[in-house]
Design an enzyme around this catalytic site. Structure first.
Site, short mmCIF file in Angstrom:
data_model
loop_
_atom_site.label_atom_id
_atom_site.label_comp_id
_atom_site.label_asym_id
_atom_site.label_seq_id
_atom_site.Cartn_x
_atom_site.Cartn_y
_atom_site.Cartn_z
N HIS A 169 0.83 -1.21 0.00
CA HIS A 169 0.00 0.00 0.00
C HIS A 169 0.86 1.26 0.00
O HIS A 169 0.97 1.95 1.02
CB HIS A 169 -0.90 0.00 1.24
CG HIS A 169 -1.89 -1.12 1.29
ND1 HIS A 169 -1.52 -2.42 1.57
CD2 HIS A 169 -3.23 -1.16 1.09
CE1 HIS A 169 -2.58 -3.20 1.54
NE2 HIS A 169 -3.63 -2.47 1.26
N ASP A 222 -8.26 7.02 8.44
CA ASP A 222 -9.58 7.64 8.58
C ASP A 222 -10.71 6.65 8.32
O ASP A 222 -11.75 6.71 8.97
CB ASP A 222 -9.73 8.90 7.72
CG ASP A 222 -9.31 8.72 6.26
OD1 ASP A 222 -8.73 7.66 5.94
OD2 ASP A 222 -9.54 9.64 5.47
N GLU A 227 -16.91 -5.29 24.61
CA GLU A 227 -16.10 -6.51 24.63
C GLU A 227 -14.88 -6.43 23.71
O GLU A 227 -13.86 -7.06 23.99
CB GLU A 227 -16.96 -7.72 24.24
CG GLU A 227 -18.04 -8.07 25.25
CD GLU A 227 -19.30 -7.20 25.14
OE1 GLU A 227 -19.39 -6.41 24.18
OE2 GLU A 227 -20.17 -7.34 26.00
#
Lengths: 566, 566
Positions: free
Chosen positions: B38, B157, B370
């Site tokens: 990436h 984001d 959780e």
């Protein structure tokens, strides 16, 4: 069943107060009779429900299937005594059923509400799920049914700590769901003590507001305040969802437990229940109904009409990635106007974008919020749609508990995880079940079983074995559940119980387990199994490197088969 | 390994700008060399990392294990080219390793960072997890180590849409984690297109602020602005976590891809990479280091000293609920000062409150969140603590993907789910593995296998069978993984391959599968198995009613055994 003929409709606020007391009394009575349940969590929200059901919820209780009805979802599902007391108050559940059925074996009045009841949309109880589910229902209402129904959700304050609540509010504002109204019962006390924010309604307000909601803060025991907020909220104007923050008192109405710790999820002992009922003004048997939907029940929305299907076809020998075939098939299914799709921001990888491009009005981007992704699917199913929700398989696990609850709801939804080895094949109209025998002869000495990518390795292994003079049967077990026991038992019998199972998955709970479970479950099993699976932590590398490292490649399958056949 | 002797330290802003370009170039080079990765997601955050690493991150790169070091967690784990380029820039990874190792099989520079690297705390890549993990690290720093280190987190984001991010910020403010700094790389573009909020930093600001954070909004490519915000953020004052919202451009620095869709997760083809490198000013080989921690590496924090243990003992015949025994054992383990506990607002049911009452300073209430519960445990483990995280077993599934990633981190954490049938026994020092043969004789005709509650049913069934003259072996398989294959094969051999397995679980992937997997995996298996499991949707009722309905009660076990033995 009480006849609703005696029902009072569009009750005034004084009667709403009476109704609230009745709901409290019945919550106490039903939980005490069952010896379990959550009376105090019900009592805090009784005024809210009395005003809502008596004056604002537009619902034809004689026609729960009417598409024009508002929806009522208890996100705080443990307040089931309150919900069932409402059902008594509107005359659809008798006092006798409430008192002898609640939490009893075989009854429909389960400890937490489920859609076995015609007035319940989704199973709740695991907190933080009702509101995300409601977002799906509201999406359907606003964008597909284009119906003016509202979706009312009763939330607890404890569940505001669940991230899924914020995924839901985020999507509700993103999609401008002005038809969604969350009423938060801020009673300050969780199971083991005070909630994180206690009665800090201002912080709740700022959070909900920053997530795009129109927020009202009220005293949840002042029926006039409740009424004003609900009247405003029920006007579907603007483009914001509504959150009503109601400051309430847990156990409200019974001074011995009001705002006290240690009373979560505990029914009152009988003599204490008697005192509570006296303090609450005694048993009542009001039958009340609120407004009906503005419009008469419509026929099934035009959006759900079903057109003829033309599914994609492939020629034998074509190599098509499963996910690509998924996207093409989904786009073809889009001819059925009840099919909707959603994805977790990876539609260009799952190929859900094939559908999105063709039917943008029925595609809903859920961004990277997998719990909301699955919940939206559940919500669409409530309105009769056929939702397909896709993301990478690993990320679907993010919504594990939502999938579990969807199963309890018996929701009909399609979840599609790409980038995993076990996935439905792309051979026509999506049949689930069965297996395919790809190689077979009378001389087979061993059976090779694969699925997805390991199937190709099994076929290559069979070729290698053939060169050694070993004949192998190859089975594509493309559906793990239900598994094709007949095909497996026949193969085991034909090959002397010699099996090699290869899966790109950990050894526990996958293809290998399913195969041996099926064979041992089918009767006396005389088996010798080589189970090839991923037993160490995989890292980066090419597919072939990782296959070899995991010992699930064609060479490993062939070697295992040789050791069995030799 | 480059010698750090040549390293520039405490670089000025001009050099930080140079460093940022180097990080971009190396992100391009490494991903192009690997053919995957990436680069554009790395380039947007390069200025942020250059200023952070060169001027604010207090880290002794020669002593990554030093407890005084700041922590740096890439919540956006897919920006691994950027992280590894940082490692090159500080001189701990060579250019050669970066270029030949990234994403290659067997290399430590995996596609997403994992703690196989000494500078990486936790595995990331599944979004929305690094920040919750960091909350655990920061909790340890503030409350247990009482060390002034800071925890810096780089968030994407897109992942702000995950509810877990808001669980994390909520807990960060609840626990006043002023040592936690989240830097959000708001580059506007996700995988398939614009993010939900695009460059709407104001909405992010209001949300983060309402969740209790101190927020800075900056231009993420202006090194002076970045520097000012980080300087302020790194002062541990006040009682708020910090969020730095940085407006950035995806692919920044290479005009062909800047702010363009369609370039997520795609390396540049070689000729394109060449153009990028030229536009970025060419390859550089700066070695830079930022400030070291203020204090010299301390010895292991006093809080982790281990005291003598006295575990609870029980007398044969005592009936103690497993969860009660858990609470008692956990409280006893608290004598080890490295033991910490946390719970999801049900500590009075899991009995984690036994620990909380005794060691309140080492107990952390996570409320009903959780994902954050499990992430906090992972974070504590990073600092060398022994975390025990408990809730109802069903709710642990809410954190499924966090548990999966914890496994990839190889984090040492203890997760305890109560109210489930399969749980570790309370017999001393918590041995994992093994099984117990509770009834055995030379005349055994059938083996009954149970775990947890079904074990008691097996024992009762054995009594019923004895009255019929049928001798049954009974095995408590209290550990499903690793399973005790020897005990099982011996029992199978002794009882003619006749087995009854009973579990209070669905048939797939549980005790029954584990037993038949073990037996078939051990060699030729000649088995007749009756597998009793829950195959329909359970409802409310008493335990005995539900056991009978699920056909896993003593009577059903005995009947299955009779059919095998008869």
């Amino acid at each position: 069943m009480v006849t609703p003929a005696a029902a009072k409709t569009d009750i005034d606020l004084k009667l709403a107060g009476e109704l609230a007391q009745q709901l409290r009394v019945d919550s106490v009575r039903s939980s005490t009779s069952a010896g379990s349940g959550h009376p105090t969590s019900s009592m805090s929200a009784a005024d809210l429900l009395a005003v809502l059901v008596g004056r604002h919820l537009r619902y034809d209780w004689d026609e729960p299937a009417s598409p024009a009805n508002d929806h009522l979802i208890f996100s705080k599902g443990h307040a089931s005594p309150l919900l069932y007391s409402v059902f008594k108050a509107v005359g659809v559940v008798s006092d006798d059923e409430l008192m002898t059925g609640y939490r009893r074996f075989g009854s429909r009045l389960e400890g937490h509400p489920t859609p076995v009841l015609p007035w319940v949309d989704v199973a709740t109880g695991s907190l933080g799920q009702g509101l995300p589910d409601a977002v799906g229902v509201a999406l359907a209402g606003k964008y597909l049914d284009e119906s003016p129904f509202r979706v009312w959700v009763l939330c607890g304050d404890s569940e505001m700590a669940e991230g899924s609540i914020w995924e839901a509010l985020d999507k509700a504002s993103h999609y401008k769901l002005s038809n969604l109204i969350a009423v938060v019962d801020v009673n300050r006390l969780g199971q083991r003590g005070p909630t994180e924010l206690s009665w800090d309604l201002e912080t709740y307000r700022r959070r909900a507001s920053s997530f795009g909601a129109r927020v009202f803060m009220i005293d949840g025991h002042d029926v006039a305040e409740i009424d004003r907020a609900m009247a405003q909220a029920s006007q579907i104007t603007g483009d914001q969802p509504t959150v009503i923050l109601a400051r309430t008192i847990k156990g409200r109405g019974f001074s011995e437990v009001e705002d006290r710790e240690g009373w979560h999820g505990k029914p009152f002992p009988p003599e204490m229940a008697e005192r509570a009922i006296i303090e609450l003004g005694g048993q009542r048997d009001l039958i009340v109904r609120g407004p009906k939907p503005d419009q008469p029940p419509a026929a099934a929305p035009a959006g759900k009409a079903i057109a003829a299907l033309k599914l994609p076809g492939y020629t034998v020998g074509d190599k098509v990635a499963t996910r690509k075939a998924y996207g093409q098939a989904l786009a073809a299914l889009g001819a059925r106007r009840d099919v909707v799709a959603m994805d977790g921001e990876v539609s260009n990888s799952t190929y859900a974008d094939e559908f999105a491009n063709k039917y943008p009005e029925r595609y809903f981007e859920m961004y990277i919020a997998e719990q909301q992704l699955v919940a939206a699917a559940v919500g669409f199913s409530v309105r009769g749609y056929r939702p397909f929700a896709s993301t990478f398989a690993a990320f679907l696990t993010r919504a594990y508990d939502f999938i579990r609850m969807a199963a309890i709801s018996q929701a009909s939804i399609c979840l599609v995880g790409s980038h995993a080895g076990v996935e439905i094949g792309a051979d026509g109209a999506f049949p689930v079940g069965g297996a395919k025998v790809l190689r077979a002869s009378d001389a087979d000495q061993v059976t090779l079983i694969g699925a997805g990518v390991t199937l190709h390795a099994c076929l290559a292994a069979a070729d290698q074995l053939k060169a050694d003079g070993i004949s192998a049967r190859v089975i594509d077990v493309y559906t793990v559940k239900p598994i094709d026991t007949d095909t497996l038992t026949a193969a085991a019998a034909a090959t002397g119980g010699r099996l090699v199972v290869a899966e790109d998955h950990h050894p526990e709970g996958g293809l290998g387990s399913a195969v041996v479970d099926a064979l041992t479950g089918a009767g006396r099993a005389d088996l010798t199994v080589r189970h090839l699976a991923v037993s160490e932590l995989p890292g980066s590398g090419t597919s072939q490197e990782l296959f070899d490292a995991a010992r699930i490649s064609a060479a490993h399958i062939a070697a295992a088969a040789r050791s069995l056949a030799g």
